[in-house]
Design a protein around this motif. Structure first.
Motif, PDB file in Angstrom:
ATOM      1  N   CYS A  64      12.330  46.084   7.117  1.00 11.15           N
ATOM      2  CA  CYS A  64      11.405  44.976   6.915  1.00 11.15           C
ATOM      3  C   CYS A  64      11.744  44.207   5.637  1.00 11.15           C
ATOM      4  N   ALA A  65      11.148  43.046   5.529  1.00 11.71           N
ATOM      5  CA  ALA A  65      11.141  42.253   4.302  1.00 11.71           C
ATOM      6  C   ALA A  65       9.866  41.422   4.350  1.00 11.71           C
ATOM      7  N   GLY A  66       9.267  41.203   3.198  1.00 15.25           N
ATOM      8  CA  GLY A  66       7.996  40.500   3.169  1.00 15.25           C
ATOM      9  C   GLY A  66       8.063  39.160   2.467  1.00 15.25           C
ATOM     10  N   LEU A  67       7.177  38.290   2.883  1.00 16.47           N
ATOM     11  CA  LEU A  67       6.920  37.019   2.218  1.00 16.47           C
ATOM     12  C   LEU A  67       5.502  37.132   1.671  1.00 16.47           C
ATOM     13  N   ALA A  68       5.396  37.304   0.367  1.00 19.51           N
ATOM     14  CA  ALA A  68       4.112  37.583  -0.271  1.00 19.51           C
ATOM     15  C   ALA A  68       3.668  36.425  -1.156  1.00 19.51           C
ATOM     16  N   LYS A  69       2.367  36.205  -1.187  1.00 18.98           N
ATOM     17  CA  LYS A  69       1.820  35.186  -2.088  1.00 18.98           C
ATOM     18  C   LYS A  69       1.955  35.625  -3.537  1.00 18.98           C
ATOM     19  N   ASP A  70       1.683  36.909  -3.790  1.00 17.39           N
ATOM     20  CA  ASP A  70       1.691  37.426  -5.157  1.00 17.39           C
ATOM     21  C   ASP A  70       2.228  38.849  -5.129  1.00 17.39           C
ATOM     22  N   ASP A  71       3.330  39.084  -5.808  1.00 15.50           N
ATOM     23  CA  ASP A  71       3.893  40.428  -5.844  1.00 15.50           C
ATOM     24  C   ASP A  71       4.064  40.957  -7.258  1.00 15.50           C
ATOM     25  N   PRO A  73       1.526  40.940 -10.585  1.00 16.79           N
ATOM     26  CA  PRO A  73       0.326  40.490 -11.293  1.00 16.79           C
ATOM     27  C   PRO A  73       0.599  39.930 -12.693  1.00 16.79           C
ATOM     28  N   LEU A  74       1.679  40.415 -13.330  1.00 16.34           N
ATOM     29  CA  LEU A  74       2.022  39.914 -14.669  1.00 16.34           C
ATOM     30  C   LEU A  74       2.458  38.450 -14.644  1.00 16.34           C
ATOM     31  N   ARG A  75       2.858  37.954 -13.491  1.00 11.97           N
ATOM     32  CA  ARG A  75       3.343  36.578 -13.359  1.00 11.97           C
ATOM     33  C   ARG A  75       2.666  35.892 -12.168  1.00 11.97           C
ATOM     34  N   ALA A  76       1.350  35.850 -12.211  1.00 19.25           N
ATOM     35  CA  ALA A  76       0.552  35.305 -11.107  1.00 19.25           C
ATOM     36  C   ALA A  76       0.831  33.817 -10.852  1.00 19.25           C
ATOM     37  N   GLU A  77       1.415  33.132 -11.827  1.00 17.42           N
ATOM     38  CA  GLU A  77       1.703  31.696 -11.648  1.00 17.42           C
ATOM     39  C   GLU A  77       2.925  31.456 -10.758  1.00 17.42           C
ATOM     40  N   LEU A  78       3.695  32.491 -10.483  1.00 19.32           N
ATOM     41  CA  LEU A  78       4.905  32.354  -9.671  1.00 19.32           C
ATOM     42  C   LEU A  78       4.635  32.701  -8.212  1.00 19.32           C
ATOM     43  N   GLY A  79       5.458  32.168  -7.357  1.00 19.30           N
ATOM     44  CA  GLY A  79       5.359  32.516  -5.943  1.00 19.30           C
ATOM     45  C   GLY A  79       5.906  31.398  -5.094  1.00 19.30           C
ATOM     46  N   PRO A  80       6.143  31.669  -3.855  1.00 20.24           N
ATOM     47  CA  PRO A  80       5.978  32.939  -3.164  1.00 20.24           C
ATOM     48  C   PRO A  80       7.090  33.923  -3.513  1.00 20.24           C
ATOM     49  N   TRP A  81       6.940  35.128  -2.986  1.00 18.75           N
ATOM     50  CA  TRP A  81       7.800  36.245  -3.342  1.00 18.75           C
ATOM     51  C   TRP A  81       8.486  36.855  -2.130  1.00 18.75           C
ATOM     52  N   LEU A  82       9.732  37.241  -2.306  1.00 18.15           N
ATOM     53  CA  LEU A  82      10.390  38.164  -1.397  1.00 18.15           C
ATOM     54  C   LEU A  82       9.936  39.539  -1.857  1.00 18.15           C
ATOM     55  N   GLN A  94      24.781  47.923   7.493  1.00 22.49           N
ATOM     56  CA  GLN A  94      25.124  47.082   8.624  1.00 22.49           C
ATOM     57  C   GLN A  94      24.694  45.625   8.430  1.00 22.49           C
ATOM     58  N   GLY A  95      24.264  45.289   7.207  1.00 27.02           N
ATOM     59  CA  GLY A  95      23.853  43.920   6.928  1.00 27.02           C
ATOM     60  C   GLY A  95      22.436  43.581   7.335  1.00 27.02           C
ATOM     61  N   LEU A  96      21.658  44.578   7.685  1.00 28.47           N
ATOM     62  CA  LEU A  96      20.296  44.319   8.147  1.00 28.47           C
ATOM     63  C   LEU A  96      19.401  43.770   7.042  1.00 28.47           C
ATOM     64  N   ALA A  97      19.483  44.325   5.853  1.00 27.23           N
ATOM     65  CA  ALA A  97      18.663  43.818   4.742  1.00 27.23           C
ATOM     66  C   ALA A  97      18.982  42.350   4.480  1.00 27.23           C
ATOM     67  N   GLU A  98      20.248  42.010   4.494  1.00 22.26           N
ATOM     68  CA  GLU A  98      20.643  40.623   4.252  1.00 22.26           C
ATOM     69  C   GLU A  98      20.087  39.693   5.330  1.00 22.26           C
ATOM     70  N   ARG A  99      20.109  40.126   6.569  1.00 21.86           N
ATOM     71  CA  ARG A  99      19.549  39.305   7.646  1.00 21.86           C
ATOM     72  C   ARG A  99      18.047  39.096   7.455  1.00 21.86           C
ATOM     73  N   LEU A 100      17.349  40.159   7.082  1.00 23.09           N
ATOM     74  CA  LEU A 100      15.907  40.056   6.832  1.00 23.09           C
ATOM     75  C   LEU A 100      15.622  39.103   5.668  1.00 23.09           C
ATOM     76  N   VAL A 101      16.364  39.267   4.583  1.00 23.93           N
ATOM     77  CA  VAL A 101      16.171  38.420   3.402  1.00 23.93           C
ATOM     78  C   VAL A 101      16.447  36.957   3.737  1.00 23.93           C
ATOM     79  N   GLU A 102      17.517  36.697   4.452  1.00 24.21           N
ATOM     80  CA  GLU A 102      17.843  35.305   4.800  1.00 24.21           C
ATOM     81  C   GLU A 102      16.768  34.679   5.670  1.00 24.21           C
ATOM     82  N   ARG A 103      16.196  35.442   6.578  1.00 20.69           N
ATOM     83  CA  ARG A 103      15.127  34.903   7.422  1.00 20.69           C
ATOM     84  C   ARG A 103      13.879  34.607   6.586  1.00 20.69           C
ATOM     85  N   ILE A 104      13.568  35.464   5.624  1.00 20.99           N
ATOM     86  CA  ILE A 104      12.422  35.198   4.737  1.00 20.99           C
ATOM     87  C   ILE A 104      12.691  33.931   3.931  1.00 20.99           C
ATOM     88  N   CYS A 105      13.894  33.772   3.410  1.00 23.68           N
ATOM     89  CA  CYS A 105      14.243  32.560   2.659  1.00 23.68           C
ATOM     90  C   CYS A 105      14.105  31.321   3.537  1.00 23.68           C
TER      91      CYS A 105
END
Length: 152
Positions: A64-71, A73-82, A94-105
């Motif tokens: 999995c990989a997530g698209l989070a509003k806030d990941d 708390p020390l930097r609540a002004e930033l976002g969104p987050w991988l 096998q490149g699965l993490a990279e595929r997940l990350v690219e789709r989130i981007c």
């Protein structure tokens, strides 16, 4: 057959995935029980706080990989987050993490975001090789952390 899809379309995997993430990133959940995290995680699939993209092979959850509003708390002004990039050990290399990350981007870009943030304590080199820039180093959860950004 490998497919990438949103966890909200596969609710039968929600509790298991929340447990994997709880075990993989225990420092982030030190003040929260597994049951509380699972409830927050389930809600996040519907309210947009924690949208998770999952990799499935014939219905078997691989990562999995997530698209989070806030990941961070020390930097609540930033976002969104991988957030919460995770691939089961037997599916790594096998490149699965990279595929997940690219789709989130791509999803963040389609939603009009110009950049995406992440924090990591042990994978800064991995992300730097894939176009992420180090913004700062900081201490949290008892480990040195790297705050990184990627222009979309």
């Amino acid at each position: 057959m490998l497919t990438l899809d949103w966890l909200r379309h596969h609710p039968e995997h929600t509790e298991q995935l929340a447990e994997w993430l709880y075990q993989q990133f225990p420092y982030e959940f030190s003040e929260q029980s597994l049951l509380d995290w699972q409830a927050e995680f389930v809600a996040g699939q519907h309210n947009g706080d924690w949208e998770m993209l999952v990799a499935l092979d014939h219905g078997q959850l691989l990562g999995c990989a997530g698209l989070a509003k806030d990941d961070l708390p020390l930097r609540a002004e930033l976002g969104p987050w991988l957030a919460c990039v995770y691939v089961r050990p037997e599916a790594r290399g096998q490149g699965l993490a990279e595929r997940l990350v690219e789709r989130i981007c791509a999803t963040a870009r389609e939603r009009g975001h110009a950049r995406l943030y992440l924090h990591t304590y042990d994978r800064a080199d991995y992300y730097a090789r894939r176009g992420w820039a180090l913004l700062e180093r900081f201490q949290a959860w008892g480990n040195p952390q790297h705050l990184m950004c990627r222009q979309l």
